[in-house]
Each structure stands twice: as structure tokens, then as C-alpha cells.
Design a protein around this motif. Sequence first.
Motif, PDB file in Angstrom:
ATOM      1  N   GLY A  44      -2.897  43.427  54.066  1.00  8.70           N
ATOM      2  CA  GLY A  44      -2.882  41.965  54.166  1.00  8.70           C
ATOM      3  C   GLY A  44      -4.115  41.342  53.533  1.00  8.70           C
ATOM      4  N   ASN A  45      -5.218  42.104  53.471  1.00  5.36           N
ATOM      5  CA  ASN A  45      -6.450  41.567  52.901  1.00  5.36           C
ATOM      6  C   ASN A  45      -6.389  41.394  51.390  1.00  5.36           C
ATOM      7  N   ILE A  46      -5.358  41.978  50.768  1.00  8.98           N
ATOM      8  CA  ILE A  46      -5.258  41.832  49.304  1.00  8.98           C
ATOM      9  C   ILE A  46      -5.187  40.360  48.917  1.00  8.98           C
ATOM     10  N   ASP A  53     -13.407  40.835  40.573  1.00  6.20           N
ATOM     11  CA  ASP A  53     -14.375  41.926  40.631  1.00  6.20           C
ATOM     12  C   ASP A  53     -14.614  42.418  42.063  1.00  6.20           C
ATOM     13  N   SER A  54     -13.783  41.973  43.008  1.00  2.16           N
ATOM     14  CA  SER A  54     -13.972  42.518  44.352  1.00  2.16           C
ATOM     15  C   SER A  54     -13.320  43.904  44.432  1.00  2.16           C
ATOM     16  N   LYS A  55     -13.779  44.681  45.410  1.00  2.00           N
ATOM     17  CA  LYS A  55     -13.336  46.071  45.473  1.00  2.00           C
ATOM     18  C   LYS A  55     -11.850  46.137  45.857  1.00  2.00           C
ATOM     19  N   PRO A  56     -11.037  46.877  45.099  1.00  2.00           N
ATOM     20  CA  PRO A  56      -9.618  46.975  45.450  1.00  2.00           C
ATOM     21  C   PRO A  56      -9.423  47.579  46.839  1.00  2.00           C
ATOM     22  N   ILE A  57      -8.378  47.082  47.535  1.00  2.99           N
ATOM     23  CA  ILE A  57      -8.043  47.647  48.841  1.00  2.99           C
ATOM     24  C   ILE A  57      -7.355  48.992  48.622  1.00  2.99           C
ATOM     25  N   ASN A  58      -6.689  49.076  47.459  1.00  2.00           N
ATOM     26  CA  ASN A  58      -6.074  50.297  46.954  1.00  2.00           C
ATOM     27  C   ASN A  58      -4.771  50.773  47.549  1.00  2.00           C
ATOM     28  N   SER A  59      -4.729  51.468  48.667  1.00  3.24           N
ATOM     29  CA  SER A  59      -3.414  51.928  49.099  1.00  3.24           C
ATOM     30  C   SER A  59      -3.342  51.881  50.604  1.00  3.24           C
ATOM     31  N   SER A  60      -2.133  52.132  51.106  1.00  2.00           N
ATOM     32  CA  SER A  60      -1.970  52.104  52.552  1.00  2.00           C
ATOM     33  C   SER A  60      -2.450  53.410  53.161  1.00  2.00           C
ATOM     34  N   ASN A  61      -2.966  54.283  52.322  1.00  2.00           N
ATOM     35  CA  ASN A  61      -3.309  55.631  52.772  1.00  2.00           C
ATOM     36  C   ASN A  61      -4.811  55.750  53.065  1.00  2.00           C
ATOM     37  N   PRO A  62      -5.211  55.649  54.326  1.00  2.00           N
ATOM     38  CA  PRO A  62      -6.645  55.621  54.630  1.00  2.00           C
ATOM     39  C   PRO A  62      -7.341  56.938  54.307  1.00  2.00           C
ATOM     40  N   ILE A  63      -6.609  58.055  54.432  1.00  2.00           N
ATOM     41  CA  ILE A  63      -7.253  59.351  54.238  1.00  2.00           C
ATOM     42  C   ILE A  63      -7.674  59.542  52.783  1.00  2.00           C
ATOM     43  N   SER A  64      -6.739  59.275  51.879  1.00  2.00           N
ATOM     44  CA  SER A  64      -7.078  59.515  50.482  1.00  2.00           C
ATOM     45  C   SER A  64      -8.213  58.580  50.055  1.00  2.00           C
ATOM     46  N   ASN A  65      -8.234  57.352  50.642  1.00  2.00           N
ATOM     47  CA  ASN A  65      -9.328  56.453  50.314  1.00  2.00           C
ATOM     48  C   ASN A  65     -10.670  57.023  50.750  1.00  2.00           C
ATOM     49  N   ASP A  66     -10.695  57.572  51.986  1.00  2.00           N
ATOM     50  CA  ASP A  66     -11.928  58.168  52.484  1.00  2.00           C
ATOM     51  C   ASP A  66     -12.391  59.278  51.563  1.00  2.00           C
ATOM     52  N   LYS A  67     -11.426  60.080  51.157  1.00  2.00           N
ATOM     53  CA  LYS A  67     -11.769  61.195  50.270  1.00  2.00           C
ATOM     54  C   LYS A  67     -12.433  60.682  49.006  1.00  2.00           C
ATOM     55  N   LYS A  68     -11.817  59.640  48.444  1.00  2.00           N
ATOM     56  CA  LYS A  68     -12.370  59.068  47.230  1.00  2.00           C
ATOM     57  C   LYS A  68     -13.822  58.645  47.454  1.00  2.00           C
ATOM     58  N   GLU A  69     -14.042  58.004  48.596  1.00  2.00           N
ATOM     59  CA  GLU A  69     -15.399  57.568  48.919  1.00  2.00           C
ATOM     60  C   GLU A  69     -16.360  58.752  48.906  1.00  2.00           C
TER      61      GLU A  69
ATOM     62  N   ILE B 156      -1.288  47.619  34.287  1.00  2.00           N
ATOM     63  CA  ILE B 156      -2.747  47.698  34.069  1.00  2.00           C
ATOM     64  C   ILE B 156      -3.533  47.232  35.291  1.00  2.00           C
ATOM     65  N   ARG B 157      -2.906  47.226  36.453  1.00  2.00           N
ATOM     66  CA  ARG B 157      -3.561  46.653  37.637  1.00  2.00           C
ATOM     67  C   ARG B 157      -4.716  47.502  38.142  1.00  2.00           C
ATOM     68  N   ARG B 158      -5.663  46.843  38.831  1.00  2.00           N
ATOM     69  CA  ARG B 158      -6.743  47.576  39.494  1.00  2.00           C
ATOM     70  C   ARG B 158      -6.388  47.860  40.943  1.00  2.00           C
ATOM     71  N   GLU B 159      -5.634  46.920  41.545  1.00  2.00           N
ATOM     72  CA  GLU B 159      -5.265  47.073  42.954  1.00  2.00           C
ATOM     73  C   GLU B 159      -4.010  47.939  42.999  1.00  2.00           C
ATOM     74  N   LYS B 160      -4.147  49.165  43.494  1.00  2.00           N
ATOM     75  CA  LYS B 160      -3.015  50.080  43.382  1.00  2.00           C
ATOM     76  C   LYS B 160      -1.840  49.685  44.271  1.00  2.00           C
ATOM     77  N   ALA B 161      -2.136  49.229  45.496  1.00  2.00           N
ATOM     78  CA  ALA B 161      -1.031  48.829  46.379  1.00  2.00           C
ATOM     79  C   ALA B 161      -0.482  47.483  45.918  1.00  2.00           C
ATOM     80  N   LEU B 162       0.846  47.363  45.863  1.00  2.00           N
ATOM     81  CA  LEU B 162       1.444  46.087  45.492  1.00  2.00           C
ATOM     82  C   LEU B 162       1.529  45.206  46.730  1.00  2.00           C
ATOM     83  N   TYR B 163       0.886  44.042  46.681  1.00  2.16           N
ATOM     84  CA  TYR B 163       0.944  43.118  47.811  1.00  2.16           C
ATOM     85  C   TYR B 163       2.383  42.630  48.000  1.00  2.16           C
ATOM     86  N   ILE B 164       2.714  42.283  49.238  1.00  7.58           N
ATOM     87  CA  ILE B 164       4.105  41.947  49.582  1.00  7.58           C
ATOM     88  C   ILE B 164       4.700  40.842  48.696  1.00  7.58           C
TER      89      ILE B 164
END
Lengths: 72, 488
Positions: A44-46, A53-69, B156-164
Motif C-alpha cells: 500500500g505504501n507504493i 528516487d525513493s527506495k522501491p518497496i519491491n515485492s510482497s516477499n519480505p524474506i527475499s527483500n531481507d536477503k537483498k539487504e 523498465i520499472r524500478r518498483e518490482k511489485a505492481l501497485y493495485i
Amino acid sequence: MDIRELQGYATFFMTIVFVLVLYWYIVYLYRSEKKGEKDYEKLGNIALDDEIDSKPINSSNPISNDKKERNK
Amino acid sequence: MQSNAALEYDYTIAKLYTYTAILFGFVGMLIGTLIAAQLAFPDLNYLLGEYGTFSRLRPLHTNVVIYGFTVSGIFATFYYSAQRVLKVSMAESKFIMFVGKLQFFLYLIAATAMVITELMGYTQSKEYAQMEWPLDLLIVVIWVLWGVAMFALIGIRREKALYISMWYFIACFLGVAMLYLFNNMAVPTYFTSGGVGSIMHSVSMYSGTNDALVQWWWGHNAVAFVFTVPIVGMIYYFLPKESGQSVYSYKLSLLSFWGLMFVYLWAGSHHLLWSTVPDWMQTMGSIFSVVLILPSWGSAINMLLTMKGEWNQLTENPLIKFMVLASTFYMLSTLEGPIQAIKSVNAIAHFTDWIPGHVHDGVLGWVAFMIMAALFHMAPRMFKREIYSKKLIEAQFWLQTTAVVLYFTSMWIAGITQGMMWRAVDEYGNLMYSFIDTVTVLHPYYAIRALAGVLFVTGFVMFAYNMIKTMTSSRELSEEPQFKSPMA
Ligand code: HEM
């Protein structure tokens, strides 16, 4: 049974199958969050944090994100 | 902007579509008001010869508000919000910029040609699919270009998850693409008549009941994939962003999305109740329409709950007012629609004014409110100026809310009166009223609707004025507002 009746039955059973899939999806959503595999709510924060230039939220997968960190 | 100061979102295309949304919104609603007045005062049919008759202008009204106003609003908000939720700028790819500009250019040609040809009387005579085949082909190109821009941006997105919101825009793209193609399969009469017919006039490839089924499969999904899906996509982005509150339940948003996708496609046959389509299909249309309440209210309630603990914003920020009322009207029309789809209710409601009444609490209270609120939210970010006048937005809000209420209440009364009078029989089973009896009784309600039109258009002019002032002469902003849109 003519084609029209067949179509009717096919639609009926297809509906049942889709309904089951949808219910399964609810269970899946909640269960994967409970197990800590996914974190949907943070997506929802997306909308709120949407500077280019803000940091991407990336994915719904918290584990893989932690790993990346950690690998950084 | 911290690290990458040079990179900014590029709103060129979003701005262009904002201009067309304002232009077509005004024209479409002006025509709507004129035809509403014609129904109350028939002499108004003779103002402009053949070009001013109700039968010419009614399809022009629907096409201009749908394909001119709403679709412009969808493209404007897409080209604005997609960049932001994907965290990628259109300026980063020359290709995407080119596709976007080409799409807009072709869109402008198609929309202009649509207005001209329909005024001249060229029509396929299918509701929401009146445009003749050359225009249909052009629209396919425009739609494909939109898809190219959309998926290139996603690529080419940076945000991998697609917002709703993105899911909803993708669904709009796919749904319309599929159904538009099927419904517009047509042959020019020139080829079917051995040269007697016309190249410019085509007839559907389907006939009879099949044609009706395909038509309403499309017709209802024009409501689904143009008036609902992308607008839900808008509210999922703009309400959280304007209020600074993230979506109440992201899981509910996903679930409502799939529920809506599954159910909406099969509700179209409710337009054909009591007709010659197979009985089971009519029943299916009814049942799916009733089930449709769930995913619709799932999204709407999710939006209202997003405001939990922040209801003070409703009094402080007129844009929040617009959006909260929009989702409330969405709930109203998605409750009303299923009621009308129940067979026994439909026996009274079908062909009456209750139907346009239902249509307009949705399109005015939900679609138009949401698009205007979104464009207001975008304006300070796109033009780097604060919104010209908060007072004007407040006045516009109350004027238009009154208009919507007058529109649907008058049509409720008119529609149910009409439906009852058509069916009334005396003790011997003879019809009690002739058609003209209903027309006489309905006159005051038609006049009220025309008044509602005048109020709504006036509100739209206030919106347009506010937007133009914002673009040109409002106070400049030194930095982009984070949540609440600044207004004077
Ligand atoms: C000033 C505002 C408006 C007025 C006064 C108005 C008036 C009308 C009238 C008089 C009709 C014909 C009803 C009939 O044939 O009995 C109509 C139909 C329609 N209008 Fe509007 N309209 C307005 C705005 C809009 C907007 C903004 C939209 C969509 C975004 C819209 C969508 C439609 C549709 C889809 C129909 C066809 C309904 C049906 O076939 O049942 N209208 N409108």
C-alpha cells in the motif's frame, strides 16, 4: 442433450470451479502472511512513497527483500 | 529529490489528455443537458435542422462523454500515476515518449472524426459501438499503442511489485481490447448487397439473438471496463495519495480485483431479460449481477475505511469530499444495478427512465467526480502551481451534488411511474393508459432533470475555469506537495 443445455451445464460447473479458486485465494493470502512468507500490506505504501528516487518497496516477499539487504 | 536531481516524471502526455478531458467533458455534458431539455420541451428539437434532433444528439452525447471525456480522463490519470507507482519516468525512454505522443495524436483525430461522422448520421446503430468501421480500425491502433506504452513502462520499472491501480489499468486495456474486437465485427453493406449498399455503412456479422448477446456482452462491459475498472484504479491511487493514508487492506483490494474480473464478464445478459436469449443465460445474468455487489462494495468499503481516523479531512479538503462521495455513489449504483437485474424488478424497470437514472448516479456521482478530483490532484504536480481556488471547488461540489441528487430522484419517480402505467390493466385485462398519458405525467420530472443538467454543467465550467487558472496564473510552488494538494 442439445448444445444449449450443454453450454448451461458447462457454465454452471465452471462457476463452481472459479468460486473454489477464489476462496482458495483468500486462504492463500492470509496463510502466507501468517507464516511470514509474504507481506501484502506494505505494498500500500507504493502509492504514498512514489518519488522517482525513493527506495522501491519491491515485492510482497519480505524474506527475499531481507536477503537483498544483507547481501548489499 | 535527493540523489538523482536531473530525473523527473514527465507529464507531457498526461497534460494533453487533461486538456481533452476538460474539452470533451464540457461538450458532452452540454449536449446531455440539451437532450434532457428536448425530452421536456420537444420544440428544442428544431434548433439546428437534422443536426439538432434528439436522435442525432443522444448517441453523440454518450460517445463524447464516454470516449471523449472518460477515456481522456483514464489516459491522463494513467500516464500520470503509472510513472509514479512504477517509479520510472517516461523521459527515460524516447520510444515510450514517441508512442505516447503518437497515441494522443491519433486519439485526437479519432475523437474529432467521431463527433463529425456521428453528427452527419453515420452509425452502426449499436449502443456504445456507433462508430463506423474506419474509426473502429483507428481505435484498435490507438488501443494497441496504449498497450505498448503500458507494457514498455512496466518493462523498465524500478518498483518490482505492481501497485493495485496498475492491475486495474491492465484489466481495462485487456477487457476493452477483447470485447471491442468481437462486438465490432461488421461488413460494409456495399459488399453484402452486390454493390447497392454503401462502403461507409456496415452491418454486424452476427444476427438476431446472437447479435444482441454479443452487443450486450460488450455493452455491459463498457460499463465494467471503462466506467468501473479504471476508475477504481484511480481511486486506489488518488485517495491514499491525497489523504496520506495507505489502503486500508491491500489483501481486500486484491481479492476484490479478482472477484470483479470473474463476475463482471457474465453479468451482461441482464440487459436482455425477458427476451429471446436462453432462459439459463438470463438467470445467470441476474445471479451474477447480484453477486457483483460483493467485489464492488469490497473496493468501495476499502476506500471508506482508508479514511479511518482521518475523517476530519473530509471537512478540510474538498478533494477528499469528492472522492469519498464518489465511492459512496459507486456503492449506491452497484446496489441499484443488481436490484434492477432481478427479473421481476426488471419487468417494471426495463425501457423506463429509471435506467438512465441509474446510469447517471454512477457516471455523474462516481465517474465524473472521480476524474475531476484526480485532475485537481494532478494539477499542482503537473503545472507546479497551487490550485487556484478552494472556495470555487467547495461551491462546485455542492452544486454538482445537488444536480446528481435531482437527476436520479426525478428519474426514479419517472421510471417507476412509467413502468407501472405501462403495465396497468383494468378488470377486463385492457391496458389502462396509452403512451401519451405517460408522457404528460412525466413532464415535470423531465424538467427537473434538465435543471439538474444545467447545474451539473455549471459546476463543470467552474471546474474548467479553476483548472485553467491553475495552469496559467496561480501561485507557483517551489516544491512538489507530498500529500494534500495546496489550494488558495
Ligand atoms: C450534465 C450532465 C448530463 C446530462 C444532463 C445527461 C443527460 C442524458 C440524457 C437526457 C440521456 C438520454 C436518456 C434517454 O434516452 O432517456 C443520457 C444518456 C446517457 N448518458 Fe448522460 N447526461 C449527462 C452526463 C453524462 C456523463 C458525464 C456520462 C458518462 C460519463 C453520461 C453517460 C450517459 C450514458 C451511458 C447514457 C445512455 C444511458 C442508457 O442508454 O440507458 N452522461 N444522458
